[in-house]
Design a protein around this motif. Sequence first.
Motif, PDB file in Angstrom:
ATOM      1  N   GLY A  48     -11.516 -10.057 -23.818  1.00  0.00           N
ATOM      2  CA  GLY A  48     -12.974  -9.580 -23.488  1.00  0.00           C
ATOM      3  C   GLY A  48     -14.315 -10.091 -23.522  1.00  0.00           C
ATOM      4  O   GLY A  48     -15.308  -8.863 -23.164  1.00  0.00           O
ATOM      5  N   LEU A  49     -14.265 -11.324 -22.202  1.00  0.00           N
ATOM      6  CA  LEU A  49     -15.221 -11.925 -22.431  1.00  0.00           C
ATOM      7  C   LEU A  49     -15.104 -12.219 -20.742  1.00  0.00           C
ATOM      8  O   LEU A  49     -16.226 -12.302 -20.147  1.00  0.00           O
ATOM      9  N   PHE A  50     -14.004 -12.925 -20.366  1.00  0.00           N
ATOM     10  CA  PHE A  50     -14.006 -13.449 -19.330  1.00  0.00           C
ATOM     11  C   PHE A  50     -13.371 -13.252 -17.845  1.00  0.00           C
ATOM     12  O   PHE A  50     -12.336 -12.440 -18.147  1.00  0.00           O
ATOM     13  N   PRO A  51     -14.121 -12.254 -17.329  1.00  0.00           N
ATOM     14  CA  PRO A  51     -13.504 -11.368 -15.464  1.00  0.00           C
ATOM     15  C   PRO A  51     -12.012 -12.073 -15.140  1.00  0.00           C
ATOM     16  O   PRO A  51     -12.186 -13.220 -15.074  1.00  0.00           O
ATOM     17  N   ARG A  52     -11.473 -11.116 -14.886  1.00  0.00           N
ATOM     18  CA  ARG A  52     -10.151 -11.621 -14.164  1.00  0.00           C
ATOM     19  C   ARG A  52     -10.072 -10.471 -13.051  1.00  0.00           C
ATOM     20  O   ARG A  52      -9.806  -9.456 -13.303  1.00  0.00           O
ATOM     21  N   THR A  53      -9.410 -10.810 -11.804  1.00  0.00           N
ATOM     22  CA  THR A  53      -8.992  -9.972 -11.085  1.00  0.00           C
ATOM     23  C   THR A  53      -6.992 -10.200 -10.756  1.00  0.00           C
ATOM     24  O   THR A  53      -6.576 -11.438 -10.210  1.00  0.00           O
ATOM     25  N   ARG A  54      -6.507  -8.947 -11.032  1.00  0.00           N
ATOM     26  CA  ARG A  54      -5.131  -9.279 -11.021  1.00  0.00           C
ATOM     27  C   ARG A  54      -4.579  -8.320 -10.209  1.00  0.00           C
ATOM     28  O   ARG A  54      -5.292  -7.345  -8.740  1.00  0.00           O
ATOM     29  N   TRP A  55      -3.454  -8.579  -8.684  1.00  0.00           N
ATOM     30  CA  TRP A  55      -2.974  -8.034  -7.387  1.00  0.00           C
ATOM     31  C   TRP A  55      -1.577  -7.365  -7.527  1.00  0.00           C
ATOM     32  O   TRP A  55      -0.922  -7.888  -7.263  1.00  0.00           O
TER      33      TRP A  55
END
Length: 224
Positions: A119-126
């Motif tokens: 809930g804190l660190f942005p993450r991008t997934r593909w």
Amino acid sequence: MTTLIAEDLLLLVLDDDKGTVTTAYPQTALGGAVLVELALDGAVEVEEKTSVWRSAKVSPVAAHRPDDDILGAAYDVVAEKPRTAQDLVDRLGKGLKERLADRLVERGVLERQEGRVLGLFPRTRWPAVDSGHEEQVRRALTGALVQGLTPDQRTGALVALLSAIDKAHKVVDHDGLPTKEVRKRAKEISEGAWAAKAVRDAISASTAAIAMIAAGGAVAAGSS
């Protein structure tokens, strides 16, 4: 669908469901893939090594700048000044995962998902949307690594890059062949005479650079 070797490599090291990278050094590996493709296109050349202690430098071939945006930008980096393959694979790989993934999203191959870890660190997934092209690439790799077929230059280059990050045996169905035999076949292909000498020199320099950076990272992690 026409793709870059780096795009194919990214698809192979992405978990199709989770959309996350399964290798520890994607930047270095993808940078190596771009450098190899420049060599395949005749856009760069690797100078002859005059000593085992001296790293081979990579130079641009005049009037051979590729039209592709990513390859063209990489060519410009090579053209700035003579650099070693070890320096270039890391430079060329910076931010490359995101740029390649976004291109594959535009083609409908991947889906971009934004989220947060804890809930804190942005993450991008593909995660994968259409695996048709990736399956075609895997079939070509299986032919070379499991069935013993002679690879074309593009497949051979991809095998060499996968072998450098110890992933070649993980992207194909072994069909009963022991893992050590698949690894052995990958190494043989990496060192084989299926490509022109200029391309082999570039692949050798790139994969050696990837392996060296990966080894250095492993040592640093072990001593921390």
